[in-house]
Every structure is written in C-alpha cells, then in structure tokens.
Design an enzyme around this catalytic site. Structure first.
Site, PDB file in Angstrom:
ATOM      1  N   ASP A   8      -3.094  13.464  -1.740  1.00  0.00           N
ATOM      2  CA  ASP A   8      -1.664  12.285  -1.521  1.00  0.00           C
ATOM      3  C   ASP A   8      -1.444  11.851  -2.283  1.00  0.00           C
ATOM      4  OD1 ASP A   8      -0.926   9.439   0.139  1.00  0.00           O
ATOM      5  OD2 ASP A   8      -2.960   9.645   1.152  1.00  0.00           O
ATOM      6  N   LYS A  74       6.570   5.705  -7.098  1.00  0.00           N
ATOM      7  CA  LYS A  74       7.041   6.826  -5.931  1.00  0.00           C
ATOM      8  C   LYS A  74       8.130   5.860  -5.386  1.00  0.00           C
ATOM      9  CE  LYS A  74       5.189   8.609  -1.981  1.00  0.00           C
ATOM     10  NZ  LYS A  74       3.618   8.759  -0.480  1.00  0.00           N
ATOM     11  N   GLU A 153       3.779  12.851   5.514  1.00  0.00           N
ATOM     12  CA  GLU A 153       2.309  12.752   5.752  1.00  0.00           C
ATOM     13  C   GLU A 153       1.597  11.570   7.051  1.00  0.00           C
ATOM     14  OE1 GLU A 153       3.367   8.365   3.322  1.00  0.00           O
ATOM     15  OE2 GLU A 153       2.911   9.755   1.156  1.00  0.00           O
ATOM     16  N   ASP A 175       1.606   4.038   9.416  1.00  0.00           N
ATOM     17  CA  ASP A 175       0.953   3.899   8.074  1.00  0.00           C
ATOM     18  C   ASP A 175       1.562   3.141   7.480  1.00  0.00           C
ATOM     19  OD1 ASP A 175       0.268   4.312   5.689  1.00  0.00           O
ATOM     20  OD2 ASP A 175       1.143   6.953   5.901  1.00  0.00           O
TER      21      ASP A 175
HETATM   22  P1  ADP Z   1       0.140   3.931  -0.737  1.00  0.00           P
HETATM   23  O1  ADP Z   1      -0.774   4.786   0.526  1.00  0.00           O
HETATM   24  O2  ADP Z   1       0.882   3.643  -0.095  1.00  0.00           O
HETATM   25  O3  ADP Z   1      -0.481   4.086  -2.428  1.00  0.00           O
HETATM   26  P2  ADP Z   1      -2.904   3.307   0.826  1.00  0.00           P
HETATM   27  O4  ADP Z   1      -2.799   4.029   1.683  1.00  0.00           O
HETATM   28  O5  ADP Z   1      -4.092   4.098  -0.489  1.00  0.00           O
HETATM   29  O6  ADP Z   1      -1.238   2.798   0.055  1.00  0.00           O
HETATM   30  O7  ADP Z   1      -3.122   1.012   0.658  1.00  0.00           O
HETATM   31  C1  ADP Z   1      -3.170   0.605  -0.277  1.00  0.00           C
HETATM   32  C2  ADP Z   1      -2.841  -0.687  -0.092  1.00  0.00           C
HETATM   33  O8  ADP Z   1      -4.593  -0.651   1.377  1.00  0.00           O
HETATM   34  C3  ADP Z   1      -2.906  -1.889  -0.739  1.00  0.00           C
HETATM   35  O9  ADP Z   1      -1.923  -2.467  -1.036  1.00  0.00           O
HETATM   36  C4  ADP Z   1      -4.795  -2.303  -0.716  1.00  0.00           C
HETATM   37  O10 ADP Z   1      -3.632  -4.101  -1.465  1.00  0.00           O
HETATM   38  C5  ADP Z   1      -4.681  -2.439   0.376  1.00  0.00           C
HETATM   39  N1  ADP Z   1      -5.836  -2.299   0.912  1.00  0.00           N
HETATM   40  C6  ADP Z   1      -6.504  -1.831   0.800  1.00  0.00           C
HETATM   41  N2  ADP Z   1      -7.916  -2.016   0.820  1.00  0.00           N
HETATM   42  C7  ADP Z   1      -7.610  -3.225   1.996  1.00  0.00           C
HETATM   43  C8  ADP Z   1      -8.480  -4.062   2.532  1.00  0.00           C
HETATM   44  N3  ADP Z   1      -9.399  -3.933   2.796  1.00  0.00           N
HETATM   45  N4  ADP Z   1      -7.576  -5.014   3.195  1.00  0.00           N
HETATM   46  C9  ADP Z   1      -6.525  -5.543   3.221  1.00  0.00           C
HETATM   47  N5  ADP Z   1      -5.767  -4.502   2.140  1.00  0.00           N
HETATM   48  C10 ADP Z   1      -6.670  -3.671   1.334  1.00  0.00           C
HETATM   49 MG    MG Z   2      -0.173   6.075   1.485  1.00  0.00          MG
END
Ligand code: ADP
Ligand code: MG
Length: 511
Positions: A8, A74, A153, A175
């Site tokens: 991912d 990205k 995804e 998502d």
């Molecule tokens: P991506 O797929 O876009 O890289 P993710 O699905 O890993 O991202 O999500 C990352 C986002 O989730 C970040 O903006 C992070 O701040 C937020 N995030 C992660 N854990 C929490 C949480 N416990 N509460 C709120 N936001 C969160």
């Molecule tokens: Mg993601």
C-alpha cells in the site's frame, strides 16, 4: 525467493503485507518495528552523493529541515514537470522519489522474511488515471521490483474484508487517508467482487484536517497576543503541522487536548476540544458525504441498500467520520480489519492470487475458489475528431467512465483529405465533448494507404485489467488492421528513462 508481497503505497503512510502458507495475511513491520512507514524521504547529502532516509525519522525532520524533506509525492505522480532537487544538486522525478520509498519497503520486508523479495502488487487510488498508474508501475520497476499488478485500493480493502464468506452483498468502501479521499461501491457475490462505481478527491485527506488545526492554533496564539505572521515561516508551519497532527490523533480518543507553541520568544498554550475541531472541519466531512452520495446515486443505490460498510484509511479513526457514515447508512461499520492495514492486506491476497494463477494452483485461503475481481474504469477515454460540417474539433468518448474492465469499444471515423497519408489518433481522458475540458494523454501517427476523402476507419480502444490503454486502427475499406499500439504517453517516462532511473536508484543506499 519470498512469495509476492502486497504494498500500500500511500500518500502519507505505506504498508507491506504477505499471505502466509497458513492462509493468514500478515502485515510486515519495518526495520523500526512499525506496521506503517511514513511515505516521507529526507535527503542527507554525503559529499556529492545523496543518502536518502525514509520513514518516521524523515517525517520528524520535516520541521527542522523542510527543504531536504519530500512528502506527499503521490500527489505528483503522473506530473512530468515535477522535480525535487536535493542539496547535493541531484534532481529526482516523482517516480524516483516513490521508488526510494518502495526500495526501503522492499528491503525491510526482506529483513523480516529473511529472503529476497522480487514480485509485488502495488495499490493505487481507484480514480488514478492512466498516467498515474503507469508512473506507479514505473516506480516499482525503478525500485527493482517486478510489479505483477497495480490494484485499486478499495478493491484491495474489500479483498481483505471479503475473506468471510458471509460478506455478500453491496459494499461501500469509504477511504479517508492522509492526502486522498476515495469512495467505491461494489458487490460481493459467490463469484467475486464487482465494482459498481467509484470516485475520489485527490485534495482531501487528514492533511486538510491538520491544516484547519494549524490555522486554528495560529489564530488562538494571535488572540493571546502572539505574532500575526506565524504561518509565513515554513519552519514554524512544519512544527505546527507535527503538533496539529498529534492533537488530532489525541482528539480521536480524548474529548480535549492542548498544544504548546513557542513564538517570538514567548510560550502559548492552546486548548482544543473535540467538538470545536469537529466544528471547524465540518465542511471537509460534508465533502466526503456529498461525494459518497454522488457515487451511490450514479449506481442507482441509496444508503439503505448498503449491506457492508468498510472504513479504510487512518482518518476514519476520527469519531466524527464513523458517526456520520454509520448514521447515514443506518448500520455499524465492519471492524474486522484495522483501517490502516486493509489495503496492504488485500494487495497481499491479490499478489498471492496472481502467483497461484501463474503456477496454476489453488489458494488454500479461498477453499480452491479464487474470487474474480471485476473493476471499472475511473476515467472516460475518447478520441479527437474533426467535425466535417463545422471543421471544429470534438471529443468523442469511446469508453465511458465506470465501464467494466477489461473493456474493448470501437468507433468509426473517416479520412478528411484525398490521399491522406497519415491519421493522428489523439487519445483523450475525460467525459466532455469539448476538447478543452479533457486531457490528451498521448497520440500516435498511423500511416494510411491512399484513398479519396471520406475513407472509413475503425478505432478500437482496449483497457487492460491494470487500466492501461491500447489502441487499434482498422482500415474499414479493406477490413485490415493498421496496427495495435500503446499510446506514447506524454506524461510518463520512456522505457530507457525507466532503466536509467533504475540504475540511479538501486545504487543509492536508502536508510
Ligand atoms: P494514506 O493512505 O493517505 O497514506 P493513511 O490511511 O495511512 O493514509 O492515513 C493517514 C492519515 O490518518 C493521516 O492524516 C493521519 O493523521 C490520520 N490518522 C492516523 N491515525 C489517526 C487517529 N488515531 N485519529 C485521527 N487521524 C488519524
Ligand atoms: Mg491509503
């Protein structure tokens, strides 16, 4: 050689998973023992060469060395004009930065598995267009991976939840990640996964929620008599960003938190309540609601039709997200897979399916029944014609948006001059008849036998399962194919450029 892995490659965080022989899917922790790796690269110059550092330490450096840190690359995928130049003077494309992240993920997986890794499935947002998908594939190749597939995804997420045979019916995958929002409606049947519709917003994610908090904190500091130009300073903003994200995460579990800021030689304390945070981000959440309802209505469905609600992406941990979506759908979300792991786990399943189909063996996990995945196109694909009556250019959509793939559609045109020697096929992406409102992704010149004006030509577009486009032109006078070709992509690297980049990146030592 290890089994193919699932990656991912997220805007803000990336994760890697593998299907074990037991049928269990496992997230592979990185060298620091974390399940997810920030998709952030810090460029440290060692003399004349670069030694990039990927992950949490790089993310922490964003505040102290903003000019040496690359984040959210990205969002730049498929943009050929984008470049990052390191202090040592080296220039990197978006594909190369992504490849540096992928190289680190690959090497970390090899550490845990104790074997070399070669094959991988990499995920992309469902709305990624041809150029961004191709760029993602190239990034994998540059990192030294053999990319079996790029997988959507939401499809990956559904695959990870779809293990349970009872998960039949209409599935909504919502998502909300760090930088992107992606919503997909699909149906799971005995035969597999059928994507009914998908849409997304490339500029909406946890990052935007952080921005609101940053503005809020700056405002409160100013109210307390602090400087009013806090956000003019890049270093200050980067430091605010770290604090804002921490505060946001805290507010997921507690009802109030505080941020401490030092500015202009003084200390400030800003307290934030969850209700306040929810209030200042309400419009962002509403945008996700509107887009979800748009996807539902395009597929002729309503909230009440949804059987399974899958919340994916770290930002769906925010209570307001779950509350809103569960309330609208009138049912609880499935919690069997963690929102941060679902996509990588689905990619690992897809990777194992791909290997099993190549080796002609069944996968134990699916009881010998491999699910069929059917996806849809995220973009309309068309061709530019000259209207013979008005002499104006028009865009004719050949494969509409949300068509099931693989897909093959044809249209016909005609030569516009006597003894016309070539026809220029201009491949467009988008749904508008006006060429100004679509993107030309590439073109190809095809030689023609001499005919009088008006000789009929057939144009066939095919989307393969990775949503890569092929074009065939047929001479309808003789019914002979004039050739099938991949579009020369304006926005992507050539094969030679990919090879050069591969040599450049694989020789880098990535920490
Ligand atoms: P991506 O797929 O876009 O890289 P993710 O699905 O890993 O991202 O999500 C990352 C986002 O989730 C970040 O903006 C992070 O701040 C937020 N995030 C992660 N854990 C929490 C949480 N416990 N509460 C709120 N936001 C969160
Ligand atoms: Mg993601």
């Amino acid at each position: 050689m290890a089994r193919a892995i699932g990656i991912d490659l997220g805007t803000t965080y990336s994760a890697v998973a593998i299907l074990l022989d037991s049928g269990e899917v496992q997230i592979l922790p990185n060298r620091d023992g974390e399940d997810i790796t920030p998709s952030v690269v810090l460029f440290q110059a060692l003399g004349s060469h670069d030694e990039p550092l990927v992950g949490t330490m790089a993310k922490h450096s964003a505040a102290s060395a903003p000019d040496d840190v690359v984040q959210f690359v990205k969002r730049q995928m498929g943009d050929p004009g984008w470049r990052f130049t390191s202090t040592s003077g080296k220039s990197y494309s978006a594909e190369e930065i992504s490849a540096i992240i992928l190289k680190r993920l690959k090497e970390d997986a090899e550490l845990v598995l104790g074997e070399p890794v070669r094959d991988a499935v990499i995920t992309v947002p469902a709305y990624f267009d041809d150029a961004r998908r191709t760029a993602t594939k190239h990034a994998g190749t540059i990192a030294g991976l053999n990319v079996l597939r790029v997988l959507n995804e939401p499809t990956a997420a559904a695959l990870s939840f779809g293990f349970d045979a009872s998960a039949k019916g209409l599935v909504l995958v919502y998502d909300l990640g760090g930088g992107t929002f992606d919503v997909t409606l699909m149906r799971i049947t005995d035969d597999g996964f059928d994507v009914l519709g998908t849409d997304g917003d490339r500029m909406l994610g946890g990052f935007d929620f952080d921005n609101r908090l940053i503005e809020h904190i700056a405002e409160k500091v100013e109210e307390q008599g602090g400087p009013s130009d806090l956000l003019d300073d890049a270093v200050q903003v980067a430091s605010f960003r770290e604090k804002a994200e921490m505060a946001k995460r805290s507010l997921t579990t507690v009802a109030a938190t505080a941020v401490h800021v030092s500015a202009g030689g003084a200390q400030y304390r800003v307290s934030i309540e969850r209700a306040e945070f929810e209030h200042i981000t309400k419009d962002l959440l509403n945008r996700t609601k509107d887009l979800t309802e748009f996807v539902l209505s395009e597929a002729g469905a309503t909230w009440a039709d949804i059987d399974h609600l899958l919340l994916v992406g770290g930002s769906t941990r925010m209570p307001m997200v779950r509350e809103l979506i569960e309330c609208l759908a009138g049912k609880p979300a499935n919690r069997s897979v963690r929102p941060d792991d679902a996509v990588a786990m689905g990619a690992a399943i897809r990777a194992a399916m791909e290997e099993a189909s190549n080796a002609d063996t069944d996968l134990a996990v699916f009881d010998g029944q491999t699910p069929v995945i059917s996806d849809v196109t995220s973009q309309g694909l068309g061709v530019i014609f000259i209207d013979s009556e008005t002499d104006r250019e028009i865009n004719e959509v050949i494969i509409p948006r949300n068509t099931k793939i693989p897909a093959k559609y044809s249209t016909s045109g005609a030569t516009v001059q006597d003894n016309q020697k070539i026809v220029l096929v201009r491949v467009t992406q988008g749904d508008d008849p006006n060429p100004d409102y679509v993107v030309e992704i590439g073109s190809k010149k095809i030689s023609l036998p001499p005919y009088p004006k008006g000789a009929p030509l057939g144009i066939t577009y095919a989307y393969d399962i990775d949503q890569t486009v092929f074009v065939e032109v047929t001479d309808l006078t003789t019914n002979q194919s004039l050739g099938t070709f991949e579009v020369d992509r304006l926005a992507n690297l050539t094969d030679e450029q990919v090879e050069t980049a591969k040599t450049k990146i694989t020789s880098l030592s990535v920490q």
